[in-house]
Motif scaffolding. Structure first.
Motif: not given
Length: 166
Positions: A40-52
């Motif tokens: 699961d990938i969520e919209e947040d301020d993590s590196a992957i979240g920001e990349m998405c």
């Protein structure tokens, strides 16, 4: 000016309505390796979240992803989006964009039967020969069980097209 050279292919992303079913299809029918289980990938301020967010824009919320690899080390990213939609016809080849991907198997007919048995469908009644009576090069267009257009070649791209015109 830098030198121009042929880049290698890294991966392709494929959108599917059910990630677990897609992982099962692509590992069991195509024989691809699962290298990262569904996540699961969520919209947040993590590196992957920001990349998405950079890619999809704000408001994408969440999606699920799994990573696979083909026998020749090409990466396959399978995506299941929250707002996923199945088009009535996923074969709008006249529109800009990728309209199919192709795999290679010397037994085109057997793989086509396996795809069909797993819920896919044929877009052609039977495989066609590129050079009938001359060379055994064959192909067929299929759909995976999720409507993505899949072509199967019997031989390498270079062999099929090295003669030039048809």
């Amino acid at each position: 000016m830098s030198n121009v050279y042929p880049r290698t292919f890294s991966h392709i992303g494929i959108s599917v309505p059910n990630l677990e079913q897609a992982v099962e299809f692509y590992t069991q029918v195509m024989g691809w390796y699962l290298i990262m289980k569904p996540t699961d990938i969520e919209e947040d301020d993590s590196a992957i979240g920001e990349m998405c967010t950079d890619v999809f824009g704000a408001g994408w919320n969440r999606f699920r992803i799994a990573h696979l690899s083909t026998g020749d080390r090409i990466g396959i990213e399978l995506f299941e989006f929250e707002n996923q939609q199945n088009p009535d016809d996923n074969f709008e080849y006249w529109k800009t964009g990728i309209f199919h991907f192709c795999v290679q198997d010397p037994n085109v007919e057997e793989l086509a039967d396996r795809v069909e048995a797993a819920g896919g469908k044929r877009r052609m009644e039977k495989p066609r020969y590129y050079y009938p009576g001359e060379k055994p090069y064959r192909m067929i267009y299929m759909e995976d069980p999720f409507g993505n257009i899949l072509e199967i070649y019997s031989h390498s791209y270079e062999l099929i097209y090295s003669e030039g015109a048809y």
